[in-house]
Write an enzyme that holds these catalytic residues in place. Structure first.
Site, mmCIF file in Angstrom:
data_model
loop_
_atom_site.group_PDB
_atom_site.id
_atom_site.type_symbol
_atom_site.label_atom_id
_atom_site.label_comp_id
_atom_site.label_asym_id
_atom_site.label_seq_id
_atom_site.Cartn_x
_atom_site.Cartn_y
_atom_site.Cartn_z
ATOM 1 N N CYS A 1 -25.452 2.573 -2.524
ATOM 2 C CA CYS A 1 -25.776 1.805 -1.586
ATOM 3 C C CYS A 1 -27.265 0.194 -1.208
ATOM 4 O O CYS A 1 -27.004 -0.458 -0.804
ATOM 5 C CB CYS A 1 -26.484 2.572 -0.083
ATOM 6 S SG CYS A 1 -24.836 3.287 0.409
ATOM 7 N N ASP B 1 -12.836 -17.199 15.821
ATOM 8 C CA ASP B 1 -12.576 -16.760 16.877
ATOM 9 C C ASP B 1 -12.798 -15.411 17.424
ATOM 10 O O ASP B 1 -11.807 -14.714 18.261
ATOM 11 C CB ASP B 1 -10.850 -16.781 17.077
ATOM 12 C CG ASP B 1 -10.049 -16.306 15.991
ATOM 13 O OD1 ASP B 1 -11.373 -15.857 15.328
ATOM 14 O OD2 ASP B 1 -9.231 -16.625 15.966
HETATM 15 C C1 BEZ Z 1 -24.928 6.079 -2.493
HETATM 16 O O1 BEZ Z 1 -25.037 5.018 -2.476
HETATM 17 O O2 BEZ Z 1 -25.607 6.063 -4.222
HETATM 18 C C2 BEZ Z 1 -24.246 7.843 -2.465
HETATM 19 C C3 BEZ Z 1 -23.652 7.364 -0.663
HETATM 20 C C4 BEZ Z 1 -22.969 8.896 -0.727
HETATM 21 C C5 BEZ Z 1 -22.364 9.181 -1.490
HETATM 22 C C6 BEZ Z 1 -22.379 9.148 -2.918
HETATM 23 C C7 BEZ Z 1 -23.288 7.790 -3.184
#
Ligand code: BEZ
Length: 258
Positions: free
Chosen positions: A61, A155
């Protein structure tokens, strides 16, 4: 099928309403790192991207949100407003943002993440938009958000969605590429082939009669001979680029070694 109690409601992946192509994005009021906003007002007359991630303080993430921060100027050039979402708290989002910036920028002093992050602690959007991932759960055993991308037109309807599991990070260069295709095809009667990039040949839609195509694309329409004898593979230059175009080979070359 597994059922979880989400905001007091029994929830399974099959009873999340979800958002399908052409559906209007509900005008949720959401708590974000930039204050309370209503999604329709936030996107205004622009294109919008709402994208979710499983959790703050996780490696994939962090790379994804950092990449979006780096590409934010490219999204602005295309008049696309970005908003991220996960089920973590605002406090976590704010503190984690500093890590994302540190991972992403040489200079973080005075820097802010160039898009807000929604705190969907009650999973209201996650359930309504079908974003929960049954595999990835929080400490209470309740699913967290998957890696969804919703591209919303001016829209307010859904133009494209992607749904990736927690273990696979997304390519936001691909998301820029599909924004280019969506914006081109919203205004011009063309379709874009596999791996298309702006300036590359585009395709004449299969239902367009030959005379209409000739009138609409005066630079030329090139059709590729097919064993079936049907003339459905018709190329024309990108109407926003106006250069000539060489139709790409039918199949990309494959590596010769296995
Ligand atoms: C990650 O962002 O590294 C991750 C998040 C949840 C599960 C596995 C990886």
């Amino acid at each position: 099928m597994e059922t979880w109690s989400v905001a007091g409601q029994p929830t399974t992946t099959s009873n999340m309403p979800g958002l399908l192509l052409g559906d209007e994005l509900p005008n949720f009021e959401v708590e974000t790192t930039a204050g309370t906003v209503k999604l329709h007002e936030y996107f205004g007359d622009s294109w919008g991207i709402l994208f979710s991630h499983p959790r703050d303080y996780t490696p994939v993430c962090t790379t994804e949100l950092g990449r979006v921060a780096r590409l934010s100027g490219e999204f602005s050039k295309r008049d696309v407003k970005l908003i991220a979402l996960s089920v973590d708290s605002l406090e976590d989002h704010r503190n984690w943002s500093k890590d994302i910036l540190a991972y992403n920028c040489e200079e973080t002093e005075g820097c802010e993440l160039p898009y807000p992050i929604i705190a969907d602690n009650k999973r209201e959007l996650a359930v309504a938009l079908g974003m929960l991932d049954p595999v990835e759960k929080d400490k209470n055993g309740i699913p967290v958000t998957a890696r969804c991308v919703f591209i919303i037109g001016p829209d307010k309807t859904l133009k494209l969605s992607l749904l990736y599991p927690n273990t696979t990070g997304r390519s936001f260069d691909e998301i820029l590429r599909v924004v280019d295709s969506l914006q081109l095809t919203a205004h011009k009667q063309v379709a874009t082939p596999t791996e298309w990039m702006p300036g590359g040949c585009v395709m004449v839609p299969p239902n367009m009669p030959e005379e209409e195509a000739a009138a609409l694309f005066p630079i030329g329409v090139f059709s590729k001979e097919m064993p079936s004898g049907r003339k459905y593979l018709r190329y024309t230059p990108d109407p926003q680029d106006r250069k000539g175009c060489e139709p790409p080979p039918a199949e990309p070359e494959l590596p010769t070694t296995l």
